[in-house]
Write a protein that holds these residues in place. Structure first.
Motif, PDB file in Angstrom:
ATOM      1  N   VAL A  65      29.063  21.537 -14.865  1.00 44.84           N
ATOM      2  CA  VAL A  65      28.291  21.760 -15.519  1.00 44.84           C
ATOM      3  C   VAL A  65      28.160  21.621 -17.084  1.00 44.84           C
ATOM      4  O   VAL A  65      27.336  21.053 -17.695  1.00 44.84           O
ATOM      5  CB  VAL A  65      27.526  22.934 -14.583  1.00 44.84           C
ATOM      6  CG1 VAL A  65      27.400  23.817 -15.868  1.00 44.84           C
ATOM      7  CG2 VAL A  65      27.239  23.527 -13.504  1.00 44.84           C
ATOM      8  N   THR A  66      29.828  21.863 -16.898  1.00 46.85           N
ATOM      9  CA  THR A  66      29.496  22.071 -19.027  1.00 46.85           C
ATOM     10  C   THR A  66      29.907  20.704 -19.271  1.00 46.85           C
ATOM     11  O   THR A  66      28.801  20.901 -20.463  1.00 46.85           O
ATOM     12  CB  THR A  66      31.516  22.494 -18.840  1.00 46.85           C
ATOM     13  OG1 THR A  66      31.439  23.510 -18.519  1.00 46.85           O
ATOM     14  CG2 THR A  66      31.652  21.907 -20.130  1.00 46.85           C
ATOM     15  N   SER A  69      26.402  20.106 -18.966  1.00 52.93           N
ATOM     16  CA  SER A  69      24.892  21.159 -20.151  1.00 52.93           C
ATOM     17  C   SER A  69      23.978  20.537 -20.649  1.00 52.93           C
ATOM     18  O   SER A  69      22.704  20.844 -20.612  1.00 52.93           O
ATOM     19  CB  SER A  69      25.765  22.053 -20.500  1.00 52.93           C
ATOM     20  OG  SER A  69      26.563  22.023 -21.654  1.00 52.93           O
ATOM     21  N   SER A  70      23.992  20.353 -21.829  1.00 48.89           N
ATOM     22  CA  SER A  70      23.159  19.648 -22.945  1.00 48.89           C
ATOM     23  C   SER A  70      21.923  18.607 -22.449  1.00 48.89           C
ATOM     24  O   SER A  70      20.980  18.826 -22.037  1.00 48.89           O
ATOM     25  CB  SER A  70      23.258  19.211 -23.507  1.00 48.89           C
ATOM     26  OG  SER A  70      24.103  17.636 -23.602  1.00 48.89           O
ATOM     27  N   GLY A  73      20.234  21.078 -19.756  1.00 49.76           N
ATOM     28  CA  GLY A  73      18.874  21.898 -20.610  1.00 49.76           C
ATOM     29  C   GLY A  73      18.135  20.989 -21.141  1.00 49.76           C
ATOM     30  O   GLY A  73      16.083  21.437 -21.201  1.00 49.76           O
ATOM     31  N   THR A  80      19.699  27.684 -24.527  1.00 53.12           N
ATOM     32  CA  THR A  80      21.345  27.669 -24.390  1.00 53.12           C
ATOM     33  C   THR A  80      21.646  29.037 -23.673  1.00 53.12           C
ATOM     34  O   THR A  80      22.541  28.680 -22.708  1.00 53.12           O
ATOM     35  CB  THR A  80      22.155  28.177 -26.105  1.00 53.12           C
ATOM     36  OG1 THR A  80      21.652  26.995 -27.107  1.00 53.12           O
ATOM     37  CG2 THR A  80      23.334  28.117 -25.710  1.00 53.12           C
ATOM     38  N   ILE A  83      20.967  27.792 -20.151  1.00 53.98           N
ATOM     39  CA  ILE A  83      22.351  26.972 -19.884  1.00 53.98           C
ATOM     40  C   ILE A  83      23.112  27.785 -19.218  1.00 53.98           C
ATOM     41  O   ILE A  83      24.560  27.499 -18.394  1.00 53.98           O
ATOM     42  CB  ILE A  83      22.396  25.988 -20.644  1.00 53.98           C
ATOM     43  CG1 ILE A  83      21.102  24.891 -21.011  1.00 53.98           C
ATOM     44  CG2 ILE A  83      23.446  24.934 -20.480  1.00 53.98           C
ATOM     45  CD1 ILE A  83      21.504  23.873 -22.160  1.00 53.98           C
ATOM     46  N   THR A  84      24.189  28.922 -20.140  1.00 53.22           N
ATOM     47  CA  THR A  84      24.840  29.823 -20.359  1.00 53.22           C
ATOM     48  C   THR A  84      24.475  29.893 -18.574  1.00 53.22           C
ATOM     49  O   THR A  84      25.654  30.150 -17.572  1.00 53.22           O
ATOM     50  CB  THR A  84      25.717  30.362 -20.372  1.00 53.22           C
ATOM     51  OG1 THR A  84      24.446  31.228 -21.211  1.00 53.22           O
ATOM     52  CG2 THR A  84      25.924  29.948 -22.133  1.00 53.22           C
ATOM     53  N   SER A  87      26.263  29.177 -15.393  1.00 55.52           N
ATOM     54  CA  SER A  87      28.035  29.459 -14.669  1.00 55.52           C
ATOM     55  C   SER A  87      27.968  30.113 -14.490  1.00 55.52           C
ATOM     56  O   SER A  87      28.834  31.005 -14.084  1.00 55.52           O
ATOM     57  CB  SER A  87      28.990  28.671 -15.851  1.00 55.52           C
ATOM     58  OG  SER A  87      28.898  27.211 -16.319  1.00 55.52           O
ATOM     59  N   TRP A 201      22.040  13.985 -14.214  1.00 58.27           N
ATOM     60  CA  TRP A 201      23.516  15.231 -13.967  1.00 58.27           C
ATOM     61  C   TRP A 201      22.767  15.301 -12.959  1.00 58.27           C
ATOM     62  O   TRP A 201      23.866  16.327 -11.916  1.00 58.27           O
ATOM     63  CB  TRP A 201      22.798  16.296 -14.969  1.00 58.27           C
ATOM     64  CG  TRP A 201      21.252  16.470 -14.777  1.00 58.27           C
ATOM     65  CD1 TRP A 201      20.272  16.355 -15.442  1.00 58.27           C
ATOM     66  CD2 TRP A 201      20.267  17.496 -14.001  1.00 58.27           C
ATOM     67  NE1 TRP A 201      18.929  16.354 -15.079  1.00 58.27           N
ATOM     68  CE2 TRP A 201      19.624  17.510 -14.213  1.00 58.27           C
ATOM     69  CE3 TRP A 201      21.176  18.429 -12.846  1.00 58.27           C
ATOM     70  CZ2 TRP A 201      18.235  18.437 -13.120  1.00 58.27           C
ATOM     71  CZ3 TRP A 201      20.186  18.927 -12.098  1.00 58.27           C
ATOM     72  CH2 TRP A 201      18.989  19.351 -12.178  1.00 58.27           C
ATOM     73  N   PHE A 330      33.695  25.724 -21.841  1.00 53.63           N
ATOM     74  CA  PHE A 330      32.573  25.293 -22.440  1.00 53.63           C
ATOM     75  C   PHE A 330      31.836  25.081 -23.437  1.00 53.63           C
ATOM     76  O   PHE A 330      31.318  24.032 -23.442  1.00 53.63           O
ATOM     77  CB  PHE A 330      31.919  26.692 -21.878  1.00 53.63           C
ATOM     78  CG  PHE A 330      30.793  26.701 -21.432  1.00 53.63           C
ATOM     79  CD1 PHE A 330      29.311  26.110 -20.674  1.00 53.63           C
ATOM     80  CD2 PHE A 330      29.636  27.213 -22.556  1.00 53.63           C
ATOM     81  CE1 PHE A 330      28.341  26.100 -21.104  1.00 53.63           C
ATOM     82  CE2 PHE A 330      27.914  27.181 -22.603  1.00 53.63           C
ATOM     83  CZ  PHE A 330      27.330  26.776 -21.987  1.00 53.63           C
ATOM     84  N   LEU A 334      30.487  22.276 -25.085  1.00 49.90           N
ATOM     85  CA  LEU A 334      28.925  22.119 -26.243  1.00 49.90           C
ATOM     86  C   LEU A 334      28.645  21.309 -27.496  1.00 49.90           C
ATOM     87  O   LEU A 334      28.083  20.599 -27.529  1.00 49.90           O
ATOM     88  CB  LEU A 334      29.113  23.934 -26.055  1.00 49.90           C
ATOM     89  CG  LEU A 334      27.356  23.565 -25.550  1.00 49.90           C
ATOM     90  CD1 LEU A 334      26.405  22.945 -24.757  1.00 49.90           C
ATOM     91  CD2 LEU A 334      26.704  25.233 -25.832  1.00 49.90           C
TER      92      LEU A 334
END
Length: 542
Positions: A65-66, A69-70, A73, A80, A83-84, A87, A201, A330, A334
């Motif tokens: 996911v890390t 992530s973008s 998203g 943001t 997105i966190t 996890s 993704w 993470f 990012l």
């Protein structure tokens, strides 16, 4: 000291036990042979790798996911903070249910729970790849965290029973197992980066599904039958299950972790009514759990274990390390994506040194745990942690990757893996075979809860500094939110470093030393004297 026996046996010769009783007892070398439950070394190696994959479940998911992530998203239109939560959801559910599944595994059997968890994790990873909204992806990640919670305690429990006595072989097995958490995260970033770059993704989740389906098939053959005593399903067993304590800890950790994750994104921030309610009630339930288990006859967590200073210090040091490690990784990834505009594959390549170093460190850890003072190893780990985050904290937009991030990643993995190995070995050696799964549950609950706590704090710090950049002019406004999270990691690392001098750890594994050896010697001597007395009595009777 034993007294020589001068009596003659019926045939006129001295009793055979005489020589044994008078021989000096050497320190006992623990067995390094292959456990009898394995038919071959191949089966043993594959079992240890399967157990390692259990602890890598949630870590690999977080790593994947890390790096994506973008992209997630952007595709699902997530902030943001949202997105966190991808996890955080898995860490929250995993941390809340670990102790419950640990007790379940110890009472009713470990192998079936272990294999079932691996399979269901694979199934839900497959489903997550088809998610159409951020909310559905968050929920599915939470369910995958639940599967991780049900898989880790039985894996730890079986490892603890198979390698019950301290030995070099146990050191190697647990060094490999300990590598699952940091290396799972790192390889998750690599696999996720490659899959995302080539196919998008969603493919990163499908790749995880394939990996754990293969692991399940291997596990069916390699995981030995659980030979510890099982409890029958009846009213008496339910009374001993500590149902009330389980309810307290599940809802307590769940509410407390949810409050930490929601605080920054709530309409009125941390003063929002439901955030305060979750925080206060969750904290109250966790306190109630401690008080209840201090009184209950069959506690979920034996509270007496916390009287062991090394046990408590190891978990506190580990807690501070995890608060720094996962959130720090993470936001580093990012930063690569949003500030340096790297693709998922480029992020994975830049994180690759961590994977290589992690393998090397865990091999070294398996070789030195029984030779080098574990207090010294823990000191090296915390110094590596602190140096690592100090380097990242001084990075800027125009800085070179090789100047700051590369040496930082090398030191970061060194710190994480050495610390995890020492703490894991000590915690698992502190509980009897019948409670090995609970021991693993305690260990992993601390790790998951602190990961969620770290994410909650760093997300709040990131958002606050992003709105009002107010760090020194050395850092440009774009870098400042990331820098602030890294300084939080520095603070956690320094706090853990300050606890190391209070440890009294020696070596772990290899030859039994100190009290354990003395106990073994005195026990053997008593047995010899007892046998001699019995033979003497028989001779006199004759």
């Amino acid at each position: 000291m034993s007294v020589p026996n001068t009596e003659k046996s019926p045939n006129g010769s001295p009793p055979e036990i005489e020589a044994t009783a008078m021989e000096p007892l050497e320190p006992v070398q623990t067995s390094n042979g292959r456990p009898a439950c394995f038919s071959s070394t191949l089966q043993e190696v594959l079992f240890v790798l399967t157990a390692t994959m259990a602890i890598a479940m949630q870590a690999m998911l977080a790593g994947s996911v890390t790096v994506a992530s973008s992209f997630i998203g952007r595709d699902l239109d997530m902030t943001t903070a949202e997105i966190t939560w991808i996890s955080s959801a898995s860490s929250l559910s995993s941390g809340a249910f670990l102790l419950f599944f640990g007790k379940l595994a110890d009472l009713f059997g470990r192998k079936s729970l272990f294999v079932g968890s691996l399979l269901l994790f694979s199934v839900f990873a497959l489903v997550a790849g088809f998610a159409k909204s951020g909310i559905s992806l968050d929920i599915l990640n939470g369910i995958m965290g639940l599967m991780s919670a049900s898989g880790v305690p039985p894996a730890v429990g079986i490892l603890g029973v198979v390698y019950e006595k301290p030995s070099k072989r146990k050191n190697y097995a647990f060094a490999c197992f300990s590598a699952g958490n940091p290396l799972g995260f790192i390889f998750g970033t690599i696999f996720g980066g490659v899959a995302t770059n080539l196919f998008g993704w969603r493919a990163s989740f499908w790749l995880i599904a394939i990996i754990f389906l293969v692991t399940t098939i291997i596990g069916i053959w390699t995981i030995p039958k659980d030979f510890t005593a099982k409890e029958p399903v009846n009213l008496e067993t339910l009374k001993r299950f500590d149902i009330l304590g389980t309810v307290f800890i599940i809802f307590g950790i769940g509410m407390f972790s949810a409050a930490l994750s929601l605080g920054e994104t709530a309409p009125k921030g941390w003063t929002t009514g439901y955030v305060l309610a979750l925080l206060i009630v969750g904290l109250a339930l966790m306190i109630a759990f401690v008080l209840w288990d201090c009184w209950f006859k069959y506690p979920l967590v034996p509270m007496g274990i916390w009287k062991d200073r090394n046990f408590t210090l190891c978990l506190c040091i580990l807690m501070l390390g995890f608060m720094a490690f996962v959130p720090g990784n993470f936001f580093a990834a990012l930063f690569f994506q949003r500030v340096w505009h790297m693709s998922a594959l480029e992020v994975a390549v830049h994180l690759l040194p961590m994977a290589i170093m992690g393998i090397i460190v865990n091999i070294v850890a398996g070789l030195i745990l029984h030779r080098v003072s574990n207090k010294l190893i823990m000191l090296v780990a915390k110094l590596s942690y602190t140096s690592s985050f100090l380097l990242i904290a001084f990075n800027k937009t125009d800085s070179s990757y090789w100047s700051f991030y590369f040496p930082s990643f090398i030191l970061l993995v060194m710190g994480a893996d050495l610390e995890f190995n020492v703490a894991n070995m000590y915690v698992m050696s502190s509980m009897p075979p019948s409670q090995q799964s609970v021991a693993g549950g305690i260990f992993q609950t601390v790790a998951k809860l602190c990961t969620t706590l770290g994410f909650g704090i760093t997300t709040a710090v990131f958002s606050s500094v992003q709105r009002r950049p107010r760090l020194a002019s050395y850092w440009d406004p774009t870098t400042q939110p990331y820098t602030a999270t890294f300084w939080f990691s520095v603070a956690c690392s320094v706090a853990g470093l300050m606890l190391v001098p209070f440890l009294t750890l020696g070596t772990q594994g290899g030859k039994e030393k100190g009290i354990s050896v003395a106990t073994s010697e005195s026990g053997a001597a008593e047995d010899n004297v007892q046998v001699a007395e019995e033979k003497k009595a028989e001779a006199e009777a004759t």
